[in-house]
Write an enzyme that holds these catalytic residues in place. Structure first.
Site, short mmCIF file in Angstrom:
data_model
loop_
_atom_site.label_atom_id
_atom_site.label_comp_id
_atom_site.label_asym_id
_atom_site.label_seq_id
_atom_site.Cartn_x
_atom_site.Cartn_y
_atom_site.Cartn_z
N CYS A 1 2.44 -2.48 15.60
CA CYS A 1 2.29 -2.15 14.18
C CYS A 1 1.55 -3.26 13.44
O CYS A 1 1.86 -4.44 13.59
CB CYS A 1 3.67 -1.94 13.56
SG CYS A 1 3.59 -1.56 11.81
N CYS B 1 3.49 8.47 0.95
CA CYS B 1 4.11 7.53 1.88
C CYS B 1 4.26 6.21 1.12
O CYS B 1 3.27 5.60 0.72
CB CYS B 1 3.19 7.39 3.08
SG CYS B 1 3.73 6.19 4.29
N CYS C 1 6.98 -7.21 6.94
CA CYS C 1 8.13 -6.64 7.67
C CYS C 1 8.56 -7.62 8.74
O CYS C 1 7.73 -8.29 9.34
CB CYS C 1 7.70 -5.32 8.32
SG CYS C 1 9.05 -4.44 9.14
N CYS D 1 7.61 -5.06 15.48
CA CYS D 1 7.15 -4.07 16.46
C CYS D 1 5.74 -4.46 16.89
O CYS D 1 4.88 -4.72 16.06
CB CYS D 1 7.16 -2.67 15.86
SG CYS D 1 8.78 -2.16 15.28
N CYS E 1 -0.78 5.87 10.19
CA CYS E 1 0.49 5.25 10.58
C CYS E 1 0.23 3.91 11.26
O CYS E 1 -0.58 3.83 12.18
CB CYS E 1 1.23 6.11 11.60
SG CYS E 1 1.77 7.66 10.99
N GLU F 1 0.83 -1.20 0.00
CA GLU F 1 0.00 0.00 0.00
C GLU F 1 0.87 1.26 0.00
O GLU F 1 1.97 1.27 0.56
CB GLU F 1 -0.90 0.00 1.24
CG GLU F 1 -1.87 -1.17 1.23
CD GLU F 1 -2.88 -1.15 2.36
OE1 GLU F 1 -4.07 -1.40 2.08
OE2 GLU F 1 -2.51 -0.91 3.52
N1 SAH Z 1 9.74 0.62 9.58
C1 SAH Z 1 9.89 2.04 9.56
C2 SAH Z 1 8.87 2.69 8.68
C3 SAH Z 1 7.46 2.61 9.20
S1 SAH Z 1 7.02 4.22 9.58
C4 SAH Z 1 9.89 2.60 10.96
O1 SAH Z 1 9.66 1.84 11.89
O2 SAH Z 1 10.19 3.77 11.14
C5 SAH Z 1 5.63 4.02 10.50
C6 SAH Z 1 5.63 4.87 11.75
O3 SAH Z 1 4.39 4.59 12.37
C7 SAH Z 1 6.71 4.47 12.74
O4 SAH Z 1 7.19 5.60 13.42
C8 SAH Z 1 5.97 3.56 13.72
O5 SAH Z 1 6.55 3.60 14.99
C9 SAH Z 1 4.60 4.18 13.69
N2 SAH Z 1 3.53 3.22 13.98
C10 SAH Z 1 3.52 1.88 13.76
N3 SAH Z 1 2.35 1.36 14.14
C11 SAH Z 1 1.60 2.37 14.60
C12 SAH Z 1 0.26 2.48 15.10
N4 SAH Z 1 -0.51 1.41 15.17
N5 SAH Z 1 -0.18 3.69 15.45
C13 SAH Z 1 0.59 4.78 15.32
N6 SAH Z 1 1.83 4.75 14.85
C14 SAH Z 1 2.34 3.57 14.49
#
Ligand code: SAH
Length: 349
Positions: free
Chosen positions: A117, A103, A110, A114, A331, A90
């Protein structure tokens, strides 16, 4: 046969030379394809007929197909791209004032795991090629009216860009080249969960660095981001300082607010202490829900309290506006496997 969109201008020139074709043809091709949107070699009038006939055997112009487009009430748009063999990623287009930010995803799934996420629930299936990253930008651009242009690109979609460095930095090189898309390097941001040994490459590429900090000590951070066990906070923050020293730029620190996990006033103060000697801005991101996440978004009051505490301490802090939550484009809400399993439940905003 190579895919044109996988090649930087220099790589294209080398490839052509290896086929006994003059180097300057690379510039012509870049200008036609990226500059004029011309993808039929036959129409490239300043290229000799013989060469025009030869080019389809040397270069393919395949791009990932766009499968769907979703439009949010707030103007955010989400696109699904086919990556072959049933895989997809996406991309999200976010309008905000004068800016139009895309984006992009760097991987299908991945492996960073985390806990908060949604993408992490989909294990890594494949790293994208440069053509598949650039293809997201070209595909979305082709949907825009003539007078609209994507101004910024952020690697904040699916995947960990520094787990796919070669192709990510190759795609940045391609997006930046003046013969082609001519995007300023400073308008491209690479966001990482903290693959420390790769972080210097962001400075080398000229792009901006964002780091998903998300925890104020190793215990909390390792609890939600397993990558922290490999590269703990001391190493991560040193890499941030190195980026700032090399580039003279500030680093963006992203901090997800998870109710009762990362959102206390003490956390805000600790976050200030941890980052006060780093030229940075802190982006707080209230958690966006997804099915069975096990986490909650803090109340509006708790979010405000956290932001104020951080500001009062002296940090430069911005709250990332939640965009596209109704179409699951915010995000941490991107995935392409859940939909196949039918548990795709857009949130109500
Ligand atoms: N893998 C990279 C790129 C992903 S960016 C990274 O980790 O930076 C996505 C951003 O959204 C990251 O800062 C992550 O911490 C944040 N994120 C992930 N899941 C989320 C969620 N459920 N709600 C809000 N932010 C989230």
């Amino acid at each position: 046969m190579k895919n044109f969109y996988d090649l930087t201008a220099a790589e294209l020139a080398d490839y052509l030379v290896s086929k006994d074709i003059k180097k300057f043809r690379a510039q012509q091709l870049y200008k036609w394809i990226y500059g004029q949107n011309e993808t039929d070699f036959n129409n490239m009038t300043d290229i000799s007929k013989t060469l025009r006939a030869q080019l389809p055997e040397l270069l393919s112009l395949d791009l990932p197909a766009m499968l769907t487009e979703h439009i949010s009430k707030d103007g955010t748009r989400k696109y699904l791209f086919d990556m072959g063999e049933g895989r997809s990623v996406e991309s999200v287009l976010i309008p905000s004032g004068d800016r139009l930010t895309l984006c992009v995803s760097s991987e299908v799934g991945c492996n960073m795991a985390c806990k908060f996420c949604y993408t992490a629930k989909q294990k890594l299936q494949r790293r994208l090629k440069a053509s598949e990253i650039v293809g997201q930008l070209l595909g979305v651009s082709s949907k825009l009216p003539e007078d609209m242009r994507i101004t910024n690109v952020v690697f904040m979609g699916m995947g960990e860009p520094l787990d796919n460095s070669d192709e990510v930095f190759r795609s940045i090189e391609i997006m930046h080249h003046s013969w082609g898309l001519n995007m300023s390097r400073k308008k491209i941001t690479v966001s990482t969960s903290g693959i420390v040994p790769e972080m210097h490459k962001v400075a080398d590429s000229g792009a901006r660095l964002a780091v998903s900090l998300n925890g104020v000590n190793d215990e909390v951070r390792s609890g939600i981001m397993p990558i922290n066990k490999r590269w703990p906070l001391t190493d991560l923050l040193q890499a941030c300082r190195d980026y700032c020293d090399t580039t003279g730029d500030r680093v963006t620190l992203e901090y997800v607010l998870l109710k009762d996990v990362t959102d206390s006033i003490e956390d805000a103060r600790a976050l200030y202490e941890l980052t006060k000697d780093i030229p940075c801005k802190i982006n707080i991101i209230p958690f966006n829900e997804h099915p069975n996440s096990g986490f909650q978004r803090p109340s509006e009051r708790a979010i405000q309290r956290f932001q104020n505490a951080l500001m009062d301490a002296g940090s430069h802090v911005l709250r990332r506006k939640t965009m596209g939550r109704d179409i699951y484009a915010a995000c941490g809400q991107l995935t392409t496997v859940a939909k196949q399993q039918n548990d795709f439940q857009p949130a109500t905003v």
